[in-house]
Each structure stands twice: as C-alpha cells, then as structure tokens.
Design a protein around this motif. Structure first.
Motif, short mmCIF file in Angstrom:
data_model
loop_
_atom_site.label_atom_id
_atom_site.label_comp_id
_atom_site.label_asym_id
_atom_site.label_seq_id
_atom_site.Cartn_x
_atom_site.Cartn_y
_atom_site.Cartn_z
N UNK A 6 61.22 68.29 19.24
CA UNK A 6 60.68 69.42 19.50
C UNK A 6 61.30 70.68 18.93
N UNK A 7 62.49 70.65 18.81
CA UNK A 7 63.40 71.90 18.67
C UNK A 7 63.86 71.78 16.88
N UNK A 8 62.73 71.16 16.15
CA UNK A 8 63.04 71.11 15.04
C UNK A 8 63.51 72.41 14.18
N UNK A 9 62.48 73.52 14.36
CA UNK A 9 63.06 74.73 14.00
C UNK A 9 64.50 75.27 14.18
N UNK A 10 65.15 74.74 15.53
CA UNK A 10 66.38 75.03 15.65
C UNK A 10 67.42 74.22 14.83
N UNK A 11 66.97 72.98 14.80
CA UNK A 11 67.86 71.87 13.94
C UNK A 11 67.83 72.37 12.42
N UNK A 12 66.62 72.88 11.87
CA UNK A 12 66.67 73.33 10.61
C UNK A 12 67.46 75.02 10.38
N UNK A 13 67.48 75.77 11.26
CA UNK A 13 68.26 76.97 11.28
C UNK A 13 69.54 76.53 11.42
N UNK A 14 70.00 75.72 12.15
CA UNK A 14 71.47 75.21 12.51
C UNK A 14 72.07 74.57 10.93
N UNK A 49 62.18 71.94 1.95
CA UNK A 49 62.68 71.23 2.99
C UNK A 49 62.01 71.72 4.13
N UNK A 50 61.84 72.75 4.57
CA UNK A 50 61.34 73.16 5.87
C UNK A 50 60.09 72.37 6.27
N UNK A 51 59.17 72.24 5.08
CA UNK A 51 57.85 71.73 4.88
C UNK A 51 57.86 70.25 5.47
N UNK A 52 58.89 69.70 5.15
CA UNK A 52 59.05 68.09 5.22
C UNK A 52 60.10 67.74 6.35
N UNK A 53 60.72 68.88 7.10
CA UNK A 53 61.89 68.86 7.89
C UNK A 53 61.61 67.66 8.89
N UNK A 54 60.68 67.53 9.61
CA UNK A 54 60.37 66.56 10.51
C UNK A 54 60.56 64.90 10.00
N UNK A 55 60.12 64.78 8.73
CA UNK A 55 60.25 63.43 8.09
C UNK A 55 61.64 63.22 7.42
N UNK A 56 62.68 64.46 7.26
CA UNK A 56 63.81 63.86 6.43
C UNK A 56 64.88 63.35 7.40
N UNK A 57 65.46 62.25 6.74
CA UNK A 57 66.78 61.72 7.45
C UNK A 57 68.10 62.26 7.18
N UNK A 58 68.06 62.51 6.05
CA UNK A 58 69.36 63.06 5.26
C UNK A 58 69.17 64.56 4.57
N UNK A 59 69.03 65.53 5.62
CA UNK A 59 68.86 66.88 5.08
C UNK A 59 69.46 67.48 3.80
N UNK A 60 70.90 67.28 3.86
CA UNK A 60 71.55 67.97 2.85
C UNK A 60 71.46 66.98 1.59
N UNK A 61 71.16 65.65 1.54
CA UNK A 61 70.86 64.90 0.37
C UNK A 61 69.46 65.37 -0.22
N UNK A 62 68.40 65.77 0.80
CA UNK A 62 67.30 66.08 0.36
C UNK A 62 67.34 67.08 -0.41
N UNK A 63 67.91 68.37 0.06
CA UNK A 63 67.88 69.75 -0.33
C UNK A 63 68.73 69.69 -1.78
#
Length: 185
Positions: A6-14, A49-63
C-alpha cells in the motif's frame, strides 16, 4: 526492494532519495558531461519507473536499464547532437583528492564528451558501471562481439582525444578506480 504494498509511493520516494545521486552520476557520464541532459534523462527514467513501480522487483536495475535504453534512443535519432560545452572548473573534490585526480576528471570528462554517444555508453557501462560484456550486450541489444569491438575502438579514440591521460603518470592510474572519477552531481 519491491514497490509492492500500500505504501508504494513512500517506497518510490525513499528509493529516489537514496539512489538518485548515484543514478545522476551515471546519467551525467552517459550524456557526456551535460548535467542538464542527464537530469532530463534521469527524470524521464524515474517517471517510467513510477508507472511500473508495483511490478518491479529490482528498482535500481530497472532504472539503469531505462537510462541506457533512453540514451540509445537518443543516438539513434536522425538529427545531429548539439555541441556540449565542458569548460567548467572541476567539482570541489574531497580532501584526499590530489590535483592530479582533479585534472584527470576534467580531461576524462572532456574526452568522453567528444566520443559518440554509443562509444561513451559502452565505456560507461563497461568501466564505470563495471558490467560484464554479456550484460552490456543484453542492455544495448547487440552481440558481445559488438561490445568488444566498440570498447576497443572507443578506448583507442579516447587515447587519441586525450593523450594527456597517459601523461598523468602511473601513480594516478593506480589510485583511480573508475568509480573514483565522478563527474557530477
């Protein structure tokens, strides 16, 4: 770090707060030292990245993959790239930075800016990001042989553009790891 929950926006912001400086350094190198273009490149990558944030397993690699692919798209464009001014003083260094390392940054940054986007991208991925040839090939959508030949030609061109890199001496070469030659933020 996954974007799930639920707090995916906070996760993205962090994620953005903790990793944006490192991602910006990579983007600056990919853009040949043009900080404004790098900021645009990173901002676009983060928006995707934000548009797919909930489906991304490794955010840094994705970005990072989005950064590389966007940069590839830029050098595939038909119109010529605008010239980038790199006549800036070196960034304020850390206390342990010597004058030689600061000079190396300026020379290397200017030489990288004069390479083609493809050459610069391959060198950044291989030596700054320290990726193996196979991973670079996968990111760029080409063969390992193409990565090897592009790396070879890019290094030869870099030596031609900046012969003063060799003149800085072995002490600098031993003390500088590719990640120590930061270009930005």
């Amino acid at each position: 770090m996954s974007g799930r929950g639920e707090g995916y926006e906070d996760g993205f912001r962090t994620f953005v707060e903790t990793r944006s400086a490192a991602l910006l350094r990579t983007a600056v190198l990919l853009c040949g030292g043009d900080r404004h273009a790098a900021e645009d490149l990173l901002q676009n990558a983060l928006i995707k990245t934000l548009g797919r944030w909930q489906r991304i397993e490794d955010p840094e690699a994705y970005v990072r993959q989005v950064l590389y692919r966007q940069q590839i798209g830029r050098w595939r464009l038909k119109w010529p790239r605008r010239e980038v001014s790199v006549s800036e003083p070196p960034e304020a260094g850390r206390a342990e930075d010597s004058l030689a390392v600061a000079e190396l940054r300026v020379v290397l940054r200017a030489a990288l800016a004069r390479l083609t986007t493809r050459q610069r991208t391959v060198l950044v991925l291989r030596y700054f990001e320290d990726l193996p040839e196979a991973e670079v090939a996968a990111l760029l959508g080409c063969s390992v042989g193409t990565v090897r030949s592009t790396t070879h030609r890019s290094l030869a061109r870099l030596r031609t553009l900046a012969p003063e890199l060799a003149a800085l001496g072995p002490a600098v070469e031993e003390s500088v790891h590719p990640r120590a030659v930061e270009v930005g933020p």
